[in-house]
Design an enzyme around this catalytic site. Structure first.
Site, PDB file in Angstrom:
ATOM      1  N   HIS A 207       0.700  -1.273  -0.025  1.00 49.37           N
ATOM      2  CA  HIS A 207      -0.195  -0.185   0.028  1.00 49.37           C
ATOM      3  C   HIS A 207       0.731   1.231  -0.012  1.00 49.37           C
ATOM      4  O   HIS A 207       0.594   2.239  -0.812  1.00 49.37           O
ATOM      5  CB  HIS A 207      -0.791  -0.022   1.179  1.00 49.37           C
ATOM      6  CG  HIS A 207      -1.547   1.066   1.361  1.00 49.37           C
ATOM      7  ND1 HIS A 207      -2.826   1.357   1.205  1.00 49.37           N
ATOM      8  CD2 HIS A 207      -1.315   2.545   2.195  1.00 49.37           C
ATOM      9  CE1 HIS A 207      -3.183   2.838   1.597  1.00 49.37           C
ATOM     10  NE2 HIS A 207      -2.209   3.319   1.980  1.00 49.37           N
ATOM     11  N   GLU A 208       1.907   1.146   0.727  1.00 43.76           N
ATOM     12  CA  GLU A 208       2.672   2.523   0.752  1.00 43.76           C
ATOM     13  C   GLU A 208       3.608   2.585  -0.305  1.00 43.76           C
ATOM     14  O   GLU A 208       3.733   3.513  -0.774  1.00 43.76           O
ATOM     15  CB  GLU A 208       3.820   2.397   2.042  1.00 43.76           C
ATOM     16  CG  GLU A 208       2.991   2.289   3.518  1.00 43.76           C
ATOM     17  CD  GLU A 208       2.177   3.491   3.704  1.00 43.76           C
ATOM     18  OE1 GLU A 208       2.441   4.555   3.194  1.00 43.76           O
ATOM     19  OE2 GLU A 208       1.078   3.420   4.500  1.00 43.76           O
TER      20      GLU A 208
ATOM     21  N   GLU B 190      -6.125   6.720  -0.901  1.00 44.15           N
ATOM     22  CA  GLU B 190      -5.927   5.695  -0.377  1.00 44.15           C
ATOM     23  C   GLU B 190      -6.700   4.361  -0.835  1.00 44.15           C
ATOM     24  O   GLU B 190      -6.297   3.381  -0.717  1.00 44.15           O
ATOM     25  CB  GLU B 190      -6.922   6.063   1.107  1.00 44.15           C
ATOM     26  CG  GLU B 190      -6.098   6.940   1.828  1.00 44.15           C
ATOM     27  CD  GLU B 190      -4.683   6.758   2.277  1.00 44.15           C
ATOM     28  OE1 GLU B 190      -4.406   5.453   2.583  1.00 44.15           O
ATOM     29  OE2 GLU B 190      -3.778   7.593   2.261  1.00 44.15           O
TER      30      GLU B 190
ATOM     31  N   HIS C  41       1.485   4.291  -2.771  1.00 43.06           N
ATOM     32  CA  HIS C  41       1.561   5.818  -2.853  1.00 43.06           C
ATOM     33  C   HIS C  41       2.871   6.253  -3.572  1.00 43.06           C
ATOM     34  O   HIS C  41       2.762   7.394  -4.271  1.00 43.06           O
ATOM     35  CB  HIS C  41       1.785   6.394  -1.400  1.00 43.06           C
ATOM     36  CG  HIS C  41       0.621   6.365  -0.596  1.00 43.06           C
ATOM     37  ND1 HIS C  41      -0.824   6.777  -1.070  1.00 43.06           N
ATOM     38  CD2 HIS C  41      -0.187   5.830   0.709  1.00 43.06           C
ATOM     39  CE1 HIS C  41      -1.699   6.794  -0.364  1.00 43.06           C
ATOM     40  NE2 HIS C  41      -1.198   6.058   0.642  1.00 43.06           N
TER      41      HIS C  41
END
Lengths: 502, 135
Positions: A149-150, A232, A153
């Site tokens: 997930h990071e 997100e 980003h």
């Protein structure tokens, strides 16, 4: 890769910088005219100049120093392959899967609350931080989901925009604060001679600048808090695709959301960076929310049936949120192939940890990061020695056996192995049993693998058994196993044919 | 962390899911705030924490190993026989043997077989091993 989203993010960042600059200069001019307009005809220009200077300093700071500042206020300690191989390798796997141009720096945040965030201006210079609490409660699949997930980003260039927005918010708050102070000061000074007013112009400017000064922080906050919500979802989609296991992230989000620990290091300025908002979150989807509701994110991930690709995420997103608006632009979905959901990792999640247990594990992880030496006595007592401990030996207070202290830093030290024991789900795994599984670089051999271009591929290191998911876009010819240092060579299918001909 | 008593470096001991900070020189024990309650809750003696009461002891004031501020003296146990040092923010310091006495006080009268409690037994094993009690 979401090329049009990346392009949009870059465009928005430039636009934001320009708009903020313009706004600050106008605000500065208004302040200048209001404070000293009576005496100096160029006061407005002076105010604008000062505001421009502040803006430039803030911009430079946001581009060159923000990472280190934000990391240091978050209590982050950098780890590498030697100090925390389990985490470092996991990040490396996901970096390979996402074919990022460089390995981000990896940090562990000294905090028992589970959370994670990423920072950085570009994929070439980025940082990934996870808290000790996250490492304590998450199994391998869950941690992989969070890390991916990071990385999402970082890949989508969300961080540049967020960093700039964070700094701009800071500068706007500063300027309006200065203005409100000077306003209070000048009204005090002017009250005695208010009858000698310089006319309607001054009143208009006063009202305009007052409105600006009040609106600025509110506008900045709305802008800043509204930026990270769609991001997100997008990062969740990237995570599902990179890990091919949406349940991992869903279960991690559930654990993060369900934790009662409060993140000490979180500030409202750093809040949007975290995977789950660490400050108090309301249940409703308000204008000020930095993150979409957690329940919706988990539901979308869990509704992904039939595949882990972007198309599957889109379908689930529309089904859960009932939004007509496309999350991912059609242009970016072209060529998004089918991605199968993989099976759960054998090392299952750390289930059923009590608060005290997960706290203690978080403490162990932080000790390993802070270079404590770990000694396990045959009698079952585990002794944890801080780096300040001077002696070379330690006597077990329980059975009086004398142990020599192996300082962390060298390969395969007690600290590293013990940290892996903390990572493993079962508390019964003692460092000795991990040590038996560990084969050092001395056992390295050369392993050959065929690469199938355009397809996902699972291989295992023959020396240590570590599994790797090879992404269709994996471009390298070799891979150094992060577990044991073995070299794995890839021969592309086409090149093999070429060799035969030659 | 440094020992409040002798300024030696405290080491951390873990046994059977219990973690304590221990001074190898003076054999004192530091418990972070809340840890004693957790230990006692495991043994069913959590009522003890409520019996703590502050006193102005004559014993030398010690400093908290975490924040370095002076700790308060408190009395624990039913008859107030154990004098402990407490930092209201960070935890409790037990001199050699005090932790065992405190736990014994906390667990007595709860169950008849309270003496068989794993924790008390464990602490016996850690801190008074192999018949050293007579020394």
């Amino acid at each position: 890769m979401f090329w049009s989203i990346i392009a949009a993010n870059k465009r928005k960042t430039v636009l934001l910088i320009a708009a903020m600059g313009l706004f600050l200069v106008l605000l500065g001019a208004a302040i200048g005219v209001f404070v000293a307009g009576d005496y100096h005809p160029y006061a407005g220009f002076a105010g604008a100049g000062i505001a421009a200077l502040v803006w430039a300093v803030m911009l430079l700071a946001s581009l060159y120093a923000s990472d280190s500042v934000l990391l240091s206020i978050s209590n982050a300690h950098q780890v590498d392959r030697d100090t925390y191989p389990q985490l470092y390798n996991l990040v490396e796997e996901m970096v390979i899967a996402g074919s990022l141009p460089a390995m981000p720096k990896v940090y562990v945040v000294d905090d028992p609350a589970p959370n994670a965030f990423a920072m950085g201006k570009s994929p070439k210079d980025s940082h990934i931080c996870v808290t000790a609490g996250l490492l304590a409660v998450c199994g391998r699949d869950e941690l992989q989901g969070v890390v991916a997930h990071e990385l999402g980003h970082i890949m989508n260039r969300d961080l540049l925009y967020m960093t700039v927005a964070a700094t701009m918010l800071g500068s706007m708050l500063l300027i309006s604060d200065v203005f409100l102070r000077s306003f209070r000061y000048s009204t005090m000074r002017y009250t005695s001679r208010s009858r000698r007013s310089s006319g309607k112009g001054a009143v208009v400017i006063l009202i305009v600048s007052l409105v600006l000064a009040i609106l600025a922080p509110i506008l900045a906050r709305i802008l800043y808090f509204s930026i990270s919500r769609k991001r997100e979802y997008l990062a969740d989609a990237t995570s599902a695709r990179l890990t091919r296991y949406p349940e991992g992230l869903a279960s991690a989000l559930e654990k993060i959301g369900g934790s009662t620990e409060k993140l000490v290091a979180a500030r409202s300025v750093t809040a949007p960076f975290y995977i789950v908002n660490p400050t108090k979150q309301s249940l409703h989807d308000s204008v000020f929310a930095t993150h979409p509701p957690l329940s919706a994110r988990i539901k979308v991930l869990r509704s992904m049936a039939g595949g882990a690709g972007y198309l599957d995420y889109m379908k689930a997103y529309i089904q859960v949120t009932r939004k007509r608006q496309a999350l991912i632009p059609a242009a970016d979905l072209k060529g998004a192939g089918k991605v199968e959901i993989r099976a759960a990792n054998a090392a299952g999640p750390a289930a059923g940890l009590t608060a005290a247990e997960s706290r203690r594990r978080a403490g162990d992880i932080m000790r390993a990061v802070n270079k404590f030496a770990f000694v396990t006595c045959q009698c079952g007592l585990e002794i944890k020695l801080p780096p300040e401990y001077a002696g070379d030996t330690v006597s077990c207070p329980r059975c009086k056996r004398v142990h020599s202290v192996i300082r962390p830093g060298a390969k395969a030290t007690g600290a590293v192995l013990s940290a892996s024991a903390a990572m493993n789900a079962s508390a019964a795994v003692r460092p000795e049993s991990v040590a038996q599984d560990y084969s050092g670089p001395g056992h390295a051999g050369v392993q050959q693998e065929k690469l199938n271009p355009g397809k996902w591929q699972t291989i295992t290191c023959h020396a240590c058994g570590r599994p790797y998911e090879i992404s269709p876009s994996f471009g390298s010819r070799k891979l150094v196993c992060s577990g044991c240092g073995s070299l794995i060579l890839f021969s592309p299918a086409s090149e093999a044919v070429h060799h035969k001909r030659g | 962390m440094k020992c409040p008593q002798c300024s030696d470096i405290l080491i951390t001991l873990e046994f059977d899911r219990i973690e304590i900070d221990y001074c190898p020189r003076c054999e004192g024990v530091w418990l972070d705030s809340g840890e004693l309650a957790l230990l006692l809750a495991r043994e069913g003696g959590s009522a003890l924490v409520g019996t703590f009461r502050p006193v102005s002891g004559k014993e030398r004031k010690r400093t908290c190993p975490i924040c370095s501020r002076a700790m308060k003296k408190i009395l624990a146990g039913g008859n107030g026989s154990i004098l402990l040092d407490e930092c209201p923010d960070h935890g409790l310091w037990f001199d050699r043997g005090e932790l065992k006495k405190t736990l014994a006080a906390g667990c007595s009268g709860i169950r008849e077989e309270g003496r068989e409690d794993s924790l008390t037994r464990l602490l016996d094993e850690i801190f008074v091993p192999c018949g050293e009690e007579s020394r």
